[in-house]
Write an enzyme that holds these catalytic residues in place. Structure first.
Site, PDB file in Angstrom:
ATOM      1  CE  LYS A   1      -4.450   1.029   0.586  1.00  0.00           C
ATOM      2  NZ  LYS A   1      -5.290  -0.302  -0.059  1.00  0.00           N
TER       3      LYS A   1
HETATM    4  N1  GLU Z   1      -7.754  -0.215  -3.211  1.00  0.00           N
HETATM    5  C1  GLU Z   1      -7.653  -1.168  -3.332  1.00  0.00           C
HETATM    6  C2  GLU Z   1      -7.919  -2.330  -1.800  1.00  0.00           C
HETATM    7  O1  GLU Z   1      -7.770  -1.563  -0.953  1.00  0.00           O
HETATM    8  C3  GLU Z   1      -7.679  -1.833  -4.539  1.00  0.00           C
HETATM    9  C4  GLU Z   1      -6.496  -2.065  -4.471  1.00  0.00           C
HETATM   10  C5  GLU Z   1      -5.584  -2.711  -5.476  1.00  0.00           C
HETATM   11  O2  GLU Z   1      -6.443  -2.710  -6.581  1.00  0.00           O
HETATM   12  O3  GLU Z   1      -4.972  -3.535  -6.340  1.00  0.00           O
HETATM   13  O4  GLU Z   1      -8.662  -2.599  -2.396  1.00  0.00           O
END
Ligand code: GLU
Length: 432
Positions: free
Chosen positions: A118
């Site tokens: 993240k």
């Molecule tokens: N931000 C989204 C999540 O928390 C998507 C992450 C992604 O598609 O890599 O799952």
């Protein structure tokens, strides 16, 4: 439309030693119950890499501002690091660490070959022009350098980021690779605009997944969604899609909260009309076909289902005792802190945990990544069908595990993920 919308300040878990600590508590509970191998446990309890970058950007008026950006890579034993990038003033290393770990569990539960990561930049994009946001995005991407890569770490949208920001990230990354390798690297980010290598259905994917999970829960409980009422926190990408996709079932949205305020109408709030209002006014406040309410009223509003689709730590020891719902379907990451979770359990309120409930986004990110790698373009029907199957299979795995292990759904979801990760470590062993 941004991937998720923001919500009131986080409180609960922060008091208890931070968000990553909350993840560790959830993890420990599952690891104890399943008797996770102690060495695997040590590995998964820590992140692998953490990058912090302070970088300067020139503002429209010529001033320089310094921004702080983070990328945390939690684990890649099942595949490349994967996870969103958020723009928010409360982004911190602790928050990003927690969100990265949740991505590892999420990908493992829905059985896609990704690890967890993240990132975020600590600022409020609402105070900046589009060209400033573009320069902030490009400068951060450039500074990340080889921290990201199409087979290594693949960002995606999250809170306050969207397809446009992903297009800027991709374009900046591609500018750093040799010209003849550019088209082979577009899968460095997912959630791109469809005209620039994005996938059909990625936009609605997280909300769609939430609705598939609510459908499964309704089937299990012989509950008619045609007479269901629901409340929603956050009207960004996830919340607005979940609400719109529940409308054809005949479910009624009775209250919505976002950063601008809360609105209530027991006779129903039309999600399409509300979206039009939010697109012009920037928030739910002032929607003419509902009455304004305060946050406490929102929490106490009776409904069958509550969908938190905003930020972390919203269901806490303070709010959980007042909630009058049968089901919490977690569209957001980490909306329930450990104390809130315990209260929901005591009160017999069902929870479809975040790492299962909101996995639709990363699943369609995986489909986008595959389409890019294979130079394919799948139609929406194919994507919906594949998404539905993966989410419903994962639901069954979590449901069966909860029964077998006689535990709650969040712990069961962790056990599903940890079994997969433990298997990979057992097969591979540890170098050297
Ligand atoms: N931000 C989204 C999540 O928390 C998507 C992450 C992604 O598609 O890599 O799952």
């Amino acid at each position: 439309m941004n991937e998720e919308s923001t919500e009131r300040d986080r409180t609960g878990s922060e008091k208890d030693g931070g968000l990553f600590n909350a993840v560790c508590r959830q993890f420990d509970k599952a690891a104890d119950l399943m008797d996770l191998d102690p060495d695997t446990r040590k590995i998964l309890a820590a992140t692998m890499n953490e990058v912090t970058i302070h970088f300067p950007v020139k503002m429209d008026d010529g001033r320089i501002e310094i921004f702080s950006g983070y990328r945390v890579q939690h684990n890649d034993v099942l595949g490349p690091f994967k996870g969103g990038l958020r723009y928010h003033p409360l982004v911190s290393p602790d928050e990003v660490r927690a969100l990265a770990a949740w991505m590892t569990w999420k990908s493992a539960i829905v059985d896609i070959p990704f690890g967890g990561a993240k990132g975020g930049i600590q600022f409020d994009p609402n105070g900046y022009s589009a060209s400033e946001i573009e320069r902030i995005t490009r400068r951060f991407t450039f500074a990340l350098g080889n921290t990201i890569g199409p087979e290594y770490d693949i960002p995606a949208p999250d809170v306050n980021t969207n397809a446009q920001i992903m297009a800027w990230m991709m374009d900046t990354y591609l500018a750093t690779v040799p010209a003849h390798q550019r088209s082979a690297n577009v899968h460095v980010v997912t959630g791109k605009p469809v005209g620039s290598g994005g996938s059909l259905g990625r936009d609605k994917a997280t909300g769609q997944g939430v609705v598939y999970m609510i459908e499964e829960w309704a089937k299990d409980n012989s509950f008619d969604l045609g007479r269901a009422t629901f409340t929603l926190q956050g009207f960004g990408n996830v919340g607005s899609w979940a609400a719109r996709l529940l409308k054809p079932f005949g479910s009624t949205m009775v209250a919505v909260e976002d950063v601008s305020g809360c609105i209530v109408n027991e006779d129903g709030i039309d999600p399409d009309e509300l979206l039009e209002h939010v697109n012009t006014r920037g928030g739910v406040a002032g929607f003419p076909k509902a009455r304004p309410a305060d946050c406490d009223t929102f929490v106490c509003t009776p409904a069958d289902i509550f969908i938190p689709a905003a930020l972390e730590s919203q269901i806490t020891a303070e709010t959980a005792p007042h909630m009058r719902v049968r089901l919490v379907a977690e569209g957001a990451n980490g909306p329930t802190d450990p104390d809130g979770d315990a209260i929901l359990r005591e009160r017999g309120i069902d929870v479809i945990p975040d790492i299962l409930c909101n996995a639709g986004g990363v699943i369609v990110s995986y489909f986008e990544w595959l389409q890019n790698k294979r130079s394919e373009f799948w139609d929406l029907e194919e994507i919906d069908e594949k998404l539905s199957r993966r989410m419903r299979d994962a639901y069954s795995r979590v449901c069966d595990t909860a029964k077998d292990c006689r535990t709650d759904w969040r712990t069961a979801a962790y056990i599903v993920a940890l079994r997969r990760l433990a298997r990979a470590y057992k097969d591979r062993g540890i170098f050297p």
